[in-house]
Scaffold this motif. Structure first.
Motif, PDB file in Angstrom:
ATOM      1  N   LEU A  89       2.316  -1.000 -47.701  1.00 44.06           N
ATOM      2  CA  LEU A  89       2.200  -1.369 -46.377  1.00 44.06           C
ATOM      3  C   LEU A  89       2.409  -2.550 -46.219  1.00 44.06           C
ATOM      4  O   LEU A  89       3.148  -3.322 -45.404  1.00 44.06           O
ATOM      5  CB  LEU A  89       0.827  -0.816 -46.890  1.00 44.06           C
ATOM      6  N   MET A 113       2.362   8.426 -41.204  1.00 48.14           N
ATOM      7  CA  MET A 113       1.399   8.170 -41.987  1.00 48.14           C
ATOM      8  C   MET A 113       1.451   9.312 -43.132  1.00 48.14           C
ATOM      9  O   MET A 113       1.511  10.200 -43.203  1.00 48.14           O
ATOM     10  CB  MET A 113       0.680   8.772 -40.939  1.00 48.14           C
ATOM     11  N   GLY A 136       6.191  -2.076 -44.931  1.00 49.16           N
ATOM     12  CA  GLY A 136       6.302  -1.547 -44.452  1.00 49.16           C
ATOM     13  C   GLY A 136       6.720  -0.556 -44.077  1.00 49.16           C
ATOM     14  O   GLY A 136       7.069  -0.154 -43.584  1.00 49.16           O
ATOM     15  N   GLU A 171       5.297   1.939 -44.819  1.00 44.57           N
ATOM     16  CA  GLU A 171       4.523   2.157 -43.562  1.00 44.57           C
ATOM     17  C   GLU A 171       3.433   2.047 -43.099  1.00 44.57           C
ATOM     18  O   GLU A 171       2.793   0.677 -43.396  1.00 44.57           O
ATOM     19  CB  GLU A 171       3.021   3.066 -44.998  1.00 44.57           C
ATOM     20  N   ARG A 172       2.718   2.562 -41.865  1.00 48.84           N
ATOM     21  CA  ARG A 172       2.049   1.993 -40.958  1.00 48.84           C
ATOM     22  C   ARG A 172       0.452   1.949 -41.701  1.00 48.84           C
ATOM     23  O   ARG A 172      -0.481   0.937 -40.981  1.00 48.84           O
ATOM     24  CB  ARG A 172       1.955   1.976 -39.888  1.00 48.84           C
ATOM     25  N   GLU A 173       0.479   2.548 -42.143  1.00 52.63           N
ATOM     26  CA  GLU A 173      -1.287   3.533 -42.469  1.00 52.63           C
ATOM     27  C   GLU A 173      -1.226   4.154 -43.279  1.00 52.63           C
ATOM     28  O   GLU A 173      -0.287   4.936 -43.268  1.00 52.63           O
ATOM     29  CB  GLU A 173      -2.500   3.050 -40.756  1.00 52.63           C
ATOM     30  N   GLN A 208      -1.962  -5.248 -33.401  1.00 52.57           N
ATOM     31  CA  GLN A 208      -1.216  -4.677 -32.244  1.00 52.57           C
ATOM     32  C   GLN A 208      -0.410  -5.631 -30.988  1.00 52.57           C
ATOM     33  O   GLN A 208      -0.168  -5.504 -30.054  1.00 52.57           O
ATOM     34  CB  GLN A 208      -2.351  -3.745 -31.804  1.00 52.57           C
ATOM     35  N   VAL A 218      -1.023  -7.172 -39.593  1.00 54.33           N
ATOM     36  CA  VAL A 218      -0.938  -6.495 -38.379  1.00 54.33           C
ATOM     37  C   VAL A 218      -2.178  -6.499 -37.196  1.00 54.33           C
ATOM     38  O   VAL A 218      -3.101  -6.301 -37.405  1.00 54.33           O
ATOM     39  CB  VAL A 218      -0.638  -4.971 -38.656  1.00 54.33           C
ATOM     40  N   VAL A 252      -4.945  -0.485 -43.543  1.00 56.05           N
ATOM     41  CA  VAL A 252      -4.105  -0.313 -42.709  1.00 56.05           C
ATOM     42  C   VAL A 252      -3.609  -1.632 -43.764  1.00 56.05           C
ATOM     43  O   VAL A 252      -4.563  -2.805 -44.284  1.00 56.05           O
ATOM     44  CB  VAL A 252      -4.513  -0.508 -41.412  1.00 56.05           C
TER      45      VAL A 252
END
Length: 82
Positions: A20, A1, A23, A25-27, A47, A45, A41
């Motif tokens: 982002l 992060m 891929g 960074e996820r956030e 969850q 994506v 974000v």
């Protein structure tokens, strides 16, 4: 992060969004005066998508799994056991 300040986010928004999308960074946390103010974000994506099928093959479902559905429904509705 990764955390970036507001000025960095303004000047490099395209690069942050590309990270982002790729891929890398996820956030990304955007801070104002050193305090987190927003979270960037990826749009696509979810969850839940990661968890689907996580237990596949881990156990067997018995053939009579639905045998007590009426009794369970009555218990949940407050009707007591039949």
């Amino acid at each position: 992060m990764q955390t970036v300040n507001m000025l960095q986010a303004k000047s490099s928004l395209s690069r942050l969004v590309e990270a982002l999308e790729a891929g890398e960074e996820r956030e990304i946390i955007i801070a104002r005066n050193g305090k987190p103010a927003a979270r960037l974000v990826p749009f696509n994506v979810t969850q839940a998508a990661v968890r689907i099928g996580v237990a596949k093959g881990a156990f067997e479902v018995p053939d009579d799994i639905d045998g007590c559905n009426a009794e369970v429904a009555a218990l949940l509705a407050g009707g007591g056991a039949r």
